[in-house]
Design an enzyme around this catalytic site. Sequence first.
Site, PDB file in Angstrom:
ATOM      1  CG  HIS A  57      -0.402   0.067   2.539  1.00  0.00           C
ATOM      2  ND1 HIS A  57       0.404  -0.920   3.069  1.00  0.00           N
ATOM      3  CD2 HIS A  57      -0.494   1.016   3.507  1.00  0.00           C
ATOM      4  CE1 HIS A  57       0.755  -0.586   4.301  1.00  0.00           C
ATOM      5  NE2 HIS A  57       0.249   0.591   4.582  1.00  0.00           N
ATOM      6  CG  HIS A  59       0.081   4.246   4.750  1.00  0.00           C
ATOM      7  ND1 HIS A  59      -0.597   3.502   5.692  1.00  0.00           N
ATOM      8  CD2 HIS A  59      -0.807   5.169   4.304  1.00  0.00           C
ATOM      9  CE1 HIS A  59      -1.842   3.947   5.800  1.00  0.00           C
ATOM     10  NE2 HIS A  59      -1.990   4.956   4.977  1.00  0.00           N
ATOM     11  CG  ASP A  61       4.918   3.217   7.510  1.00  0.00           C
ATOM     12  OD1 ASP A  61       4.003   3.536   6.730  1.00  0.00           O
ATOM     13  OD2 ASP A  61       4.733   2.476   8.492  1.00  0.00           O
ATOM     14  CG  HIS A  62       4.121   0.107   4.310  1.00  0.00           C
ATOM     15  ND1 HIS A  62       3.996  -1.207   4.689  1.00  0.00           N
ATOM     16  CD2 HIS A  62       3.712   0.845   5.381  1.00  0.00           C
ATOM     17  CE1 HIS A  62       3.519  -1.258   5.918  1.00  0.00           C
ATOM     18  NE2 HIS A  62       3.332  -0.034   6.362  1.00  0.00           N
ATOM     19  CG  HIS A 115      -3.917   0.044   6.811  1.00  0.00           C
ATOM     20  ND1 HIS A 115      -3.881   0.586   8.079  1.00  0.00           N
ATOM     21  CD2 HIS A 115      -2.757   0.407   6.224  1.00  0.00           C
ATOM     22  CE1 HIS A 115      -2.738   1.237   8.242  1.00  0.00           C
ATOM     23  NE2 HIS A 115      -2.038   1.150   7.133  1.00  0.00           N
ATOM     24  CG  ASP A 134       0.681  -1.389   7.832  1.00  0.00           C
ATOM     25  OD1 ASP A 134       1.603  -2.177   8.110  1.00  0.00           O
ATOM     26  OD2 ASP A 134       0.835  -0.156   7.761  1.00  0.00           O
ATOM     27  CG  HIS A 172       4.038  -1.658  11.617  1.00  0.00           C
ATOM     28  ND1 HIS A 172       4.835  -0.550  11.778  1.00  0.00           N
ATOM     29  CD2 HIS A 172       3.281  -1.426  10.520  1.00  0.00           C
ATOM     30  CE1 HIS A 172       4.569   0.330  10.821  1.00  0.00           C
ATOM     31  NE2 HIS A 172       3.625  -0.173  10.035  1.00  0.00           N
TER      32      HIS A 172
HETATM   33 ZN   LIG Z   1       0.034   1.575   6.583  1.00  0.00          ZN
END
Ligand SMILES: [Zn+2]
Length: 242
Positions: A57, A59, A61-62, A115, A134, A172
């Site tokens: 996805h 985001h 942090d990905h 998400h 996530d 995570h």
């Molecule tokens: Zn995420």
Amino acid sequence: MTALEIVRIPVLSDNYVWLVHDSDSGATMVVDPAVADPVLAAAATRGWTITDIWNTHWHPDHTGGNAEIKEATGCTITGPAAEFARIPTLDVKVQGGDTVRLGNHIASVWDVPAHTAGHIAYHFADDAAIFVGDTMFAMGCGRLFEGTAEQMFANMQKLGALDDATRVYCAHEYTLSNARFAVTVEPDNDALAARLAAVEAARAAGEATVPTTIGAERATNPFLRARDAADLGRIRALKDAA
Ligand SMILES: [Zn+2]
């Protein structure tokens, strides 16, 4: 076919990037590189060259390491078609029902919206492994930023139908927080109480608790065990407020 080698790379405060290598073909793939340097270093240490990035996805942090890893390696970046506008580095757009390949290992793409609206997962059925981003965590699920409890409930049902031994590679290390919350939802669940104790010991020793397995989640994850979408939504709201 040789089993995939899967390496966990801890980055940022609690992200896990997964480095996946097929020794038969030499192909090496990274799932959700939040950053570039530790990922490039982990590959170089093993003598591997990154050929692919697979995003679950959009985001940051990905996807934050996408551009720099591509610049360094010339790799191909695959990710959710529905989030193409938010992942400008994507080369290959995929959606549920598509298949992607790492050497001779084939992964099926699942749509797992909730998400984020276009979130996908990658399931290597023959390797009994799924990269869920996530969507599911150990004893938890992702926040419903762009979707509904109904969607997340459907995702949990689909994941819960996999074999118990399937390894779940989430993005995570949220396990301890999730476990402490989960015991408040299911105070009479002995398997959950035992898992909380084990996780507390592991984290105190500085050990990672991911990947998890579908079997462990079926026994202890209150979101996977929710009776229906309304129940999942209720539990998610409690966790968000915790
Ligand atoms: Zn995420």
